[in-house]
Write an enzyme that holds these catalytic residues in place. Structure first.
Site, mmCIF file in Angstrom:
data_model
loop_
_atom_site.group_PDB
_atom_site.id
_atom_site.type_symbol
_atom_site.label_atom_id
_atom_site.label_comp_id
_atom_site.label_asym_id
_atom_site.label_seq_id
_atom_site.Cartn_x
_atom_site.Cartn_y
_atom_site.Cartn_z
ATOM 1 N N GLY A 1 2.532 -13.135 7.526
ATOM 2 C CA GLY A 1 2.624 -11.891 6.781
ATOM 3 C C GLY A 1 3.425 -12.182 5.530
ATOM 4 O O GLY A 1 4.307 -13.052 5.545
ATOM 5 N N ASP B 1 2.913 -16.303 -1.522
ATOM 6 C CA ASP B 1 4.106 -16.232 -0.677
ATOM 7 C C ASP B 1 4.868 -17.555 -0.709
ATOM 8 O O ASP B 1 6.104 -17.570 -0.772
ATOM 9 C CB ASP B 1 3.726 -15.908 0.763
ATOM 10 C CG ASP B 1 2.847 -14.674 0.870
ATOM 11 O OD1 ASP B 1 2.968 -13.781 0.005
ATOM 12 O OD2 ASP B 1 2.042 -14.604 1.811
ATOM 13 N N ASN C 1 6.145 -15.039 5.468
ATOM 14 C CA ASN C 1 5.781 -16.313 4.845
ATOM 15 C C ASN C 1 6.827 -16.729 3.815
ATOM 16 O O ASN C 1 7.214 -17.896 3.723
ATOM 17 C CB ASN C 1 4.416 -16.209 4.170
ATOM 18 C CG ASN C 1 3.311 -15.813 5.122
ATOM 19 O OD1 ASN C 1 3.471 -15.865 6.338
ATOM 20 N ND2 ASN C 1 2.190 -15.383 4.570
ATOM 21 N N TRP D 1 -5.907 -4.820 11.730
ATOM 22 C CA TRP D 1 -5.695 -3.866 12.814
ATOM 23 C C TRP D 1 -4.187 -3.658 12.925
ATOM 24 O O TRP D 1 -3.474 -4.485 13.497
ATOM 25 C CB TRP D 1 -6.251 -4.404 14.127
ATOM 26 C CG TRP D 1 -7.736 -4.621 14.105
ATOM 27 C CD1 TRP D 1 -8.695 -3.732 14.531
ATOM 28 C CD2 TRP D 1 -8.447 -5.782 13.655
ATOM 29 N NE1 TRP D 1 -9.947 -4.275 14.360
ATOM 30 C CE2 TRP D 1 -9.831 -5.526 13.831
ATOM 31 C CE3 TRP D 1 -8.049 -7.012 13.119
ATOM 32 C CZ2 TRP D 1 -10.805 -6.456 13.479
ATOM 33 C CZ3 TRP D 1 -9.014 -7.945 12.770
ATOM 34 C CH2 TRP D 1 -10.373 -7.657 12.959
ATOM 35 N N ARG D 2 -3.680 -2.569 12.318
ATOM 36 C CA ARG D 2 -2.227 -2.420 12.253
ATOM 37 C C ARG D 2 -1.761 -0.978 12.438
ATOM 38 O O ARG D 2 -0.600 -0.663 12.170
ATOM 39 C CB ARG D 2 -1.700 -2.967 10.929
ATOM 40 C CG ARG D 2 -2.080 -2.155 9.747
ATOM 41 C CD ARG D 2 -1.938 -2.768 8.391
ATOM 42 N NE ARG D 2 -0.887 -3.718 8.127
ATOM 43 C CZ ARG D 2 -0.898 -4.526 7.061
ATOM 44 N NH1 ARG D 2 -1.911 -4.464 6.210
ATOM 45 N NH2 ARG D 2 0.083 -5.363 6.849
ATOM 46 N N ASN E 1 2.760 -7.280 -4.957
ATOM 47 C CA ASN E 1 1.720 -7.668 -3.996
ATOM 48 C C ASN E 1 0.815 -6.481 -3.667
ATOM 49 O O ASN E 1 0.750 -6.012 -2.530
ATOM 50 C CB ASN E 1 2.363 -8.228 -2.721
ATOM 51 C CG ASN E 1 1.451 -9.226 -2.018
ATOM 52 O OD1 ASN E 1 0.321 -9.461 -2.449
ATOM 53 N ND2 ASN E 1 1.929 -9.798 -0.936
ATOM 54 N N ARG F 1 -1.958 -4.120 -2.656
ATOM 55 C CA ARG F 1 -3.114 -4.078 -1.763
ATOM 56 C C ARG F 1 -3.574 -2.629 -1.681
ATOM 57 O O ARG F 1 -3.105 -1.851 -0.848
ATOM 58 C CB ARG F 1 -2.742 -4.608 -0.374
ATOM 59 C CG ARG F 1 -2.295 -6.064 -0.369
ATOM 60 C CD ARG F 1 -3.462 -6.992 -0.708
ATOM 61 N NE ARG F 1 -3.063 -8.398 -0.696
ATOM 62 C CZ ARG F 1 -2.678 -9.081 -1.765
ATOM 63 N NH1 ARG F 1 -2.624 -8.452 -2.946
ATOM 64 N NH2 ARG F 1 -2.359 -10.350 -1.692
#
Length: 307
Positions: free
Chosen positions: A29, A258, A33, A102-103, A165, A167
């Site tokens: 993640g 990362d 990382n 899937w979180r 970052n 997303r």
């Protein structure tokens, strides 16, 4: 700069491609990382810790054991009953990656719900790293809690590094995403954006525009990453450019940014020289993308550290 380094965010179960159509399980993640590479390149006497929340299930147990095995500290990680780690799968095409996630039941979504635990971890640290993904998985009140603590750390003179970052799939609303990213940058002392993201989501026409926008927010330390086009540094009024390092082969770009972040911060904390830090980080990132997965083996990293 001595003192504890703390990375805040979500570590997930990672499924990546293996031989024969099988999948390989790991843990990764963006913020973890970064902590992994910080731990690899900082002196062993300097603590590197991770702040997140995990469940009380066997997968969470395995994740904690893995994190501890890398040398990253886990004493600040909270356990949340009836929650589990999130999971993602890497899809590769010609070395470029995409992801399925899937979180929804991820314990890390609650990482800032215990304000006292968050305060304790940040208070014990001299350098703090977090990202836009850290913010994107939290409920709005938890974002406010986190940014308030981050702002206090900055005001106390601590180094607070932030990678936007971006997303967009993690955000319900693009305007809220931009506002939150900007607020987080304003609470930091160093921002480490990717120009591709900034151009796509903030409309920046050039790296100079990205630098100007973040400087207008009061940011004095900027590390603008632009892939093979190199790195632009704007530190305390000084602007410079560091070229990228060509990779021998591009196998998997997962973790490139990362690894750059972790290597840059480690070198900068050791030397205070942003150019040397960027040159070192560019070498690390070029090596990482020649291997599968986000985390390069320690034996490979030791070779880089010795160069």
């Amino acid at each position: 700069m001595a003192g504890r380094v703390l990375s805040i965010g979500e570590c997930m179960v990672e499924l990546s491609q293996a031989e024969g159509g099988l999948l390989r399980q790991g843990f990764a993640g963006d913020s973890f990382n970064t902590a992994y590479y910080l731990r690899a390149f900082l002196p062993q006497a300097q603590p590197v810790d991770y702040f997140t929340a995990v469940g009380t299930d066997p997968v969470s147990d395995a994740m904690l054991a893995f994190i501890e095995g890398t040398g990253v500290g886990t004493s600040f990680i909270r356990r949340v009953p009836e929650r589990t780690p999130g999971l993602y799968m890497i899809h590769l095409k010609d070395g470029e990656r995409s992801f399925s996630y899937w979180r929804s039941a991820s314990a890390a979504r609650l990482l800032a719900d215990d304000a006292n635990a968050l305060h304790t971890a940040i208070e014990a640290s001299e350098t703090i790293f977090f990202s836009g993904i850290t913010l994107a998985i939290l409920a709005p009140p938890a974002v406010e809690t986190l940014l308030a603590e981050i702002g206090r750390a900055r005001d106390a003179g601590k180094l607070v590094a932030f990678d936007p970052n971006i997303r967009p799939r993690l955000w319900a609303d693009a305007d809220a995403m931009r506002r939150t990213i900007s607020a987080a940058a304003s609470a930091a002392t160093m921002v480490m954006p990717s120009f591709e993201d900034e151009a796509a989501h903030f409309g920046d026409a050039s790296i100079a525009a990205t630098v100007a926008r973040y400087r207008a927010l009061g940011i004095e330390k900027l590390v603008v990453k632009d892939g093979v086009n190199g790195i632009t540094l704007s530190f305390d009024g000084r602007t410079s450019f560091v070229p990228s390092v060509a990779a021998e082969a591009v196998v998997d770009t997962t973790g490139a940014g990362d690894s750059f972040n972790g290597a840059f911060l480690a070198a900068y904390l050791e030397t205070g020289d942003e150019r040397r830090a960027a040159e070192f980080a560019a070498r690390v990132a070029a090596t990482v993308i020649g291997h599968h997965g986000a985390l390069l083996a320690r034996s490979e990293l030791q070779i880089l550290a010795d160069v």
